[in-house]
Scaffold this motif. Structure first.
Motif, PDB file in Angstrom:
ATOM      1  N   THR A 172       0.611   1.624  -2.913  1.00  0.00           N
ATOM      2  CA  THR A 172       1.281   1.188  -4.134  1.00  0.00           C
ATOM      3  C   THR A 172       2.561   2.000  -4.323  1.00  0.00           C
ATOM      4  O   THR A 172       2.772   3.020  -3.664  1.00  0.00           O
ATOM      5  N   ASN A 173       3.368   1.555  -5.248  1.00  0.00           N
ATOM      6  CA  ASN A 173       4.460   2.379  -5.734  1.00  0.00           C
ATOM      7  C   ASN A 173       3.943   3.247  -6.877  1.00  0.00           C
ATOM      8  O   ASN A 173       2.779   3.135  -7.287  1.00  0.00           O
ATOM      9  N   ALA A 181       1.151   2.006   4.522  1.00  0.00           N
ATOM     10  CA  ALA A 181       2.156   1.958   3.465  1.00  0.00           C
ATOM     11  C   ALA A 181       3.188   0.864   3.705  1.00  0.00           C
ATOM     12  O   ALA A 181       3.839   0.393   2.766  1.00  0.00           O
ATOM     13  N   ASN A 193      10.734  -3.284  -3.323  1.00  0.00           N
ATOM     14  CA  ASN A 193      10.059  -3.561  -2.051  1.00  0.00           C
ATOM     15  C   ASN A 193       8.864  -4.489  -2.202  1.00  0.00           C
ATOM     16  O   ASN A 193       8.128  -4.721  -1.238  1.00  0.00           O
ATOM     17  N   THR A 194       8.657  -5.022  -3.397  1.00  0.00           N
ATOM     18  CA  THR A 194       7.472  -5.826  -3.676  1.00  0.00           C
ATOM     19  C   THR A 194       7.740  -7.327  -3.641  1.00  0.00           C
ATOM     20  O   THR A 194       6.894  -8.117  -4.035  1.00  0.00           O
ATOM     21  N   TYR A 238       5.524   1.208   0.686  1.00  0.00           N
ATOM     22  CA  TYR A 238       5.173   1.654  -0.655  1.00  0.00           C
ATOM     23  C   TYR A 238       5.325   3.167  -0.746  1.00  0.00           C
ATOM     24  O   TYR A 238       5.243   3.885   0.255  1.00  0.00           O
ATOM     25  N   SER A 241       3.869  -3.993   2.660  1.00  0.00           N
ATOM     26  CA  SER A 241       4.464  -4.570   1.449  1.00  0.00           C
ATOM     27  C   SER A 241       5.077  -5.923   1.807  1.00  0.00           C
ATOM     28  O   SER A 241       5.318  -6.207   2.984  1.00  0.00           O
ATOM     29  N   THR A 265      10.618   1.415  -5.043  1.00  0.00           N
ATOM     30  CA  THR A 265      10.466   2.726  -4.417  1.00  0.00           C
ATOM     31  C   THR A 265      11.841   3.389  -4.375  1.00  0.00           C
ATOM     32  O   THR A 265      12.803   2.875  -4.931  1.00  0.00           O
TER      33      THR A 265
END
Length: 242
Positions: free
Chosen positions: A85-86, A65, A145-146, A74, A68, A94
């Motif tokens: 993923t979110n 997780a 967070n992406t 994530y 990212s 998130t």
């Protein structure tokens, strides 16, 4: 309590039947605090290797997780494939609680396994979050967070000690305690957030003059005068940090 028969029955089920090889997206946060944390606690009390084996098994699956761009985990991860993923309704963001309430468990996992990766990845995520420290110490509930550089998000964002933020503030204090009260950055962040809570969110009801914590809508800048059950931990947290 003397419930040894029940304990060993549970231990045998964990050892022989607990299976984390599941091809589904699961909550990183929920599975860290409940599954990983529960297994680590059972191992700490019993020193039974069955619990440690399963703790590392789920830990090495959940760690994906953290892959990212920002290093902030994530929201969900597939325990079999490592896909992370979110949530669909918030693909770029998130929640601050979901990202900042994992470090106690992963640090403990590193301690008992000797694999420093778990602590390192979770601490890097917390450092990224702390880099956003607001002047009043109060974090938005949503965090992007992406992207390489994290920033506060916008979807339904507010400041609160309730849902989507609550345990983040709890973990700031407990990380300081877990580290032997030596990692001052966590205590500083906790103290700053509590100061902000007193200045902005602490309110008193009328006519009873009962203290409660409001929320702040970051889109309007206005306080939301409601208090939820997820904030009831605050009495214990304040006592622990006193």
């Amino acid at each position: 309590m003397g419930m040894k028969t029940e304990f060993f029955e549970a231990r045998d089920w964990v050892r022989d039947h607990l299976n984390h090889d599941v091809d589904h997206l699961v909550s990183t946060f929920e599975n860290t605090i409940r599954s990983l944390g529960g297994l680590l606690s059972a191992y700490a009390w019993s020193k039974d290797e069955a619990f440690l084996e399963k703790a590392e098994d789920i830990g090495k699956r959940l760690i994906y997780a953290f892959n990212s761009p920002s290093g902030i985990p994530y929201f969900q991860v597939n325990l079999r494939t490592g896909e992370a993923t979110n949530e669909k309704w918030s693909p770029r963001e998130t929640q601050i609680a979901a990202a900042g309430s994992l470090q106690l468990e992963f640090r403990q996992l590193s301690k008992v396994t000797g694999n420093a990766t778990y602590a390192k990845r979770s601490e890097q995520a917390m450092d990224a979050i702390l880099s956003l420290m607001p002047e009043d110490g109060l974090y938005y509930t949503a965090i992007v967070n992406t992207e390489l550089k994290p920033l506060f998000g916008k979807i339904g964002s507010r400041i609160t000690f309730g849902g989507r933020a609550d345990s983040f503030y709890e973990y700031l204090l407990k990380l300081w305690l877990q580290g032997g009260r030596l990692e001052t950055k966590y205590r500083v962040a906790y103290d700053k957030s509590i100061d902000g809570m007193h200045k902005i969110l602490l309110q008193h009801s009328t006519p009873s003059n009962l203290a409660y914590l409001a929320k702040k809508n970051m889109a309007t800048g206005k306080l939301i005068h409601e208090f939820e059950h997820l904030e009831c931990f605050m009495g214990g947290l304040l006592a622990l940090g006193a």
